[in-house]
Design a protein around this motif. Structure first.
Motif, PDB file in Angstrom:
ATOM      1  N   LEU A  86      36.473  38.989  41.701  1.00 36.14           N
ATOM      2  CA  LEU A  86      36.625  40.120  42.474  1.00 36.14           C
ATOM      3  C   LEU A  86      36.224  39.917  43.727  1.00 36.14           C
ATOM      4  O   LEU A  86      35.150  40.769  44.148  1.00 36.14           O
ATOM      5  N   ASN A  87      37.219  41.036  44.794  1.00 30.96           N
ATOM      6  CA  ASN A  87      36.564  42.075  46.236  1.00 30.96           C
ATOM      7  C   ASN A  87      36.973  43.685  46.032  1.00 30.96           C
ATOM      8  O   ASN A  87      38.134  43.069  45.450  1.00 30.96           O
ATOM      9  N   PRO A  88      36.362  43.900  46.509  1.00 36.19           N
ATOM     10  CA  PRO A  88      37.371  45.229  46.859  1.00 36.19           C
ATOM     11  C   PRO A  88      38.579  45.455  47.702  1.00 36.19           C
ATOM     12  O   PRO A  88      38.928  46.271  47.494  1.00 36.19           O
ATOM     13  N   ILE A 104      63.734  36.986  40.525  1.00 33.27           N
ATOM     14  CA  ILE A 104      63.355  36.712  41.814  1.00 33.27           C
ATOM     15  C   ILE A 104      62.159  37.939  41.551  1.00 33.27           C
ATOM     16  O   ILE A 104      61.880  38.922  40.887  1.00 33.27           O
ATOM     17  N   ILE A 105      61.002  36.202  41.192  1.00 33.37           N
ATOM     18  CA  ILE A 105      59.682  36.425  39.498  1.00 33.37           C
ATOM     19  C   ILE A 105      59.000  38.322  41.008  1.00 33.37           C
ATOM     20  O   ILE A 105      58.310  39.101  40.253  1.00 33.37           O
ATOM     21  N   ASP A 106      59.122  37.922  42.298  1.00 34.63           N
ATOM     22  CA  ASP A 106      57.753  38.671  42.962  1.00 34.63           C
ATOM     23  C   ASP A 106      59.114  39.658  43.744  1.00 34.63           C
ATOM     24  O   ASP A 106      57.967  40.624  44.008  1.00 34.63           O
ATOM     25  N   ASP A 107      59.935  40.275  43.220  1.00 33.02           N
ATOM     26  CA  ASP A 107      60.685  41.419  43.386  1.00 33.02           C
ATOM     27  C   ASP A 107      60.470  42.623  42.329  1.00 33.02           C
ATOM     28  O   ASP A 107      60.809  42.179  41.113  1.00 33.02           O
ATOM     29  N   PRO A 108      59.501  43.479  42.904  1.00 33.14           N
ATOM     30  CA  PRO A 108      59.946  44.945  41.013  1.00 33.14           C
ATOM     31  C   PRO A 108      61.108  45.117  41.095  1.00 33.14           C
ATOM     32  O   PRO A 108      61.392  44.866  39.803  1.00 33.14           O
ATOM     33  N   ARG A 109      62.469  44.994  41.912  1.00 30.21           N
ATOM     34  CA  ARG A 109      63.565  45.259  41.187  1.00 30.21           C
ATOM     35  C   ARG A 109      63.618  44.122  39.980  1.00 30.21           C
ATOM     36  O   ARG A 109      64.936  44.860  39.434  1.00 30.21           O
ATOM     37  N   SER A 110      63.262  43.090  40.317  1.00 31.44           N
ATOM     38  CA  SER A 110      64.229  42.063  39.324  1.00 31.44           C
ATOM     39  C   SER A 110      63.532  42.630  37.269  1.00 31.44           C
ATOM     40  O   SER A 110      63.580  41.962  36.789  1.00 31.44           O
ATOM     41  N   TYR A 111      62.496  43.418  37.327  1.00 32.37           N
ATOM     42  CA  TYR A 111      62.309  44.436  36.406  1.00 32.37           C
ATOM     43  C   TYR A 111      62.394  45.575  35.459  1.00 32.37           C
ATOM     44  O   TYR A 111      62.483  46.038  35.857  1.00 32.37           O
ATOM     45  N   HIS A 112      62.303  45.564  34.610  1.00 37.72           N
ATOM     46  CA  HIS A 112      63.540  46.263  33.880  1.00 37.72           C
ATOM     47  C   HIS A 112      62.424  47.500  32.813  1.00 37.72           C
ATOM     48  O   HIS A 112      62.390  48.850  33.239  1.00 37.72           O
ATOM     49  N   TYR A 113      60.921  47.220  32.725  1.00 35.94           N
ATOM     50  CA  TYR A 113      60.147  48.401  31.575  1.00 35.94           C
ATOM     51  C   TYR A 113      58.935  48.016  32.417  1.00 35.94           C
ATOM     52  O   TYR A 113      58.356  46.647  33.284  1.00 35.94           O
ATOM     53  N   TRP A 114      58.097  49.414  32.767  1.00 35.55           N
ATOM     54  CA  TRP A 114      57.025  49.675  33.252  1.00 35.55           C
ATOM     55  C   TRP A 114      56.215  49.667  32.506  1.00 35.55           C
ATOM     56  O   TRP A 114      56.333  51.223  31.486  1.00 35.55           O
ATOM     57  N   GLY A 115      54.581  49.150  32.385  1.00 37.58           N
ATOM     58  CA  GLY A 115      53.462  49.816  32.052  1.00 37.58           C
ATOM     59  C   GLY A 115      53.943  51.401  32.736  1.00 37.58           C
ATOM     60  O   GLY A 115      53.082  52.015  33.998  1.00 37.58           O
ATOM     61  N   GLN A 116      52.045  52.241  32.527  1.00 36.86           N
ATOM     62  CA  GLN A 116      51.819  53.299  33.234  1.00 36.86           C
ATOM     63  C   GLN A 116      50.403  52.282  33.834  1.00 36.86           C
ATOM     64  O   GLN A 116      50.555  53.957  34.976  1.00 36.86           O
ATOM     65  N   GLY A 117      50.468  51.366  33.927  1.00 38.19           N
ATOM     66  CA  GLY A 117      49.197  51.354  35.438  1.00 38.19           C
ATOM     67  C   GLY A 117      48.088  51.402  34.387  1.00 38.19           C
ATOM     68  O   GLY A 117      47.493  52.407  34.067  1.00 38.19           O
ATOM     69  N   THR A 118      46.598  50.788  35.195  1.00 45.07           N
ATOM     70  CA  THR A 118      45.660  50.634  34.490  1.00 45.07           C
ATOM     71  C   THR A 118      44.807  50.771  36.076  1.00 45.07           C
ATOM     72  O   THR A 118      44.828  49.691  37.117  1.00 45.07           O
ATOM     73  N   GLN A 119      43.468  51.577  36.492  1.00 46.11           N
ATOM     74  CA  GLN A 119      42.900  51.749  38.001  1.00 46.11           C
ATOM     75  C   GLN A 119      41.648  50.300  37.449  1.00 46.11           C
ATOM     76  O   GLN A 119      41.454  50.621  36.998  1.00 46.11           O
ATOM     77  N   VAL A 120      42.231  49.861  38.420  1.00 46.68           N
ATOM     78  CA  VAL A 120      40.373  48.414  38.785  1.00 46.68           C
ATOM     79  C   VAL A 120      39.711  49.296  40.139  1.00 46.68           C
ATOM     80  O   VAL A 120      40.689  49.056  40.772  1.00 46.68           O
ATOM     81  N   THR A 121      38.979  49.398  40.006  1.00 50.17           N
ATOM     82  CA  THR A 121      38.126  49.537  41.119  1.00 50.17           C
ATOM     83  C   THR A 121      36.973  48.524  41.125  1.00 50.17           C
ATOM     84  O   THR A 121      36.328  47.979  40.671  1.00 50.17           O
ATOM     85  N   VAL A 122      36.625  47.939  42.625  1.00 48.09           N
ATOM     86  CA  VAL A 122      35.679  46.676  42.915  1.00 48.09           C
ATOM     87  C   VAL A 122      34.786  47.067  43.748  1.00 48.09           C
ATOM     88  O   VAL A 122      35.810  47.806  45.333  1.00 48.09           O
ATOM     89  N   SER A 123      33.501  47.563  43.669  1.00 48.01           N
ATOM     90  CA  SER A 123      32.817  47.969  44.335  1.00 48.01           C
ATOM     91  C   SER A 123      31.814  46.859  45.254  1.00 48.01           C
ATOM     92  O   SER A 123      31.668  46.209  44.762  1.00 48.01           O
ATOM     93  N   SER A 124      31.628  47.397  46.672  1.00 44.26           N
ATOM     94  CA  SER A 124      31.189  45.805  47.112  1.00 44.26           C
ATOM     95  C   SER A 124      29.342  45.986  47.388  1.00 44.26           C
ATOM     96  O   SER A 124      28.608  46.824  46.600  1.00 44.26           O
TER      97      SER A 124
END
Length: 124
Positions: A86-88, A104-124
């Motif tokens: 991982l990098n910053p 279209i797998i890299d288009d967010p509009r192709s997805y019907h359900y989403w999770g709430q998200g999780t934060q990833v922080t990479v320090s240098s």
């Protein structure tokens, strides 16, 4: 309906690793594929990678290829994102998403359900 819950985010030093999980529930039999996206502050949501629910075929964006690996455990209805080296620049909120068709797998509009998200922080 499909419900998605991510976990596993956190703070890590550059060069370190994290594994994110995305647990699916509800009508999981309707899922065709799963995707991981990320969004850094002030930036648009970015495709990270995807996996088909049944066959396990994976696809990654160029910036994470060779460092990130997506896998799934169908017995637990869970998809994983293993992130190494991982990098910053990987700092973002990471989201998993489910799509019901090939699309279209890299288009967010192709997805019907989403999770709430999780934060990833990479320090240098």
């Amino acid at each position: 309906q499909v419900q998605l819950v991510e976990s596993g985010g956190g703070l890590v030093q550059a060069g370190g690793s994290l594994r994110l999980s995305c647990a699916a529930s509800g009508r999981t039999f309707s899922i065709y594929g799963m995707g991981w996206f990320r969004q850094a502050p002030g930036k648009e949501r970015e495709f990270v990678g995807s996996i088909t629910w049944s066959g396990g075929s994976t696809y990654y964006t160029r910036s994470v290829k060779g460092r990130f690996t997506i896998s799934r455990d169908n017995t637990k209805n869970t998809v994983f994102l293993q992130m190494n080296s991982l990098n910053p620049e990987d700092t973002a909120v990471y989201y998993c998403a489910a799509r019901l068709y090939s699309g279209i797998i890299d288009d967010p509009r192709s997805y019907h359900y989403w999770g709430q998200g999780t934060q990833v922080t990479v320090s240098s």
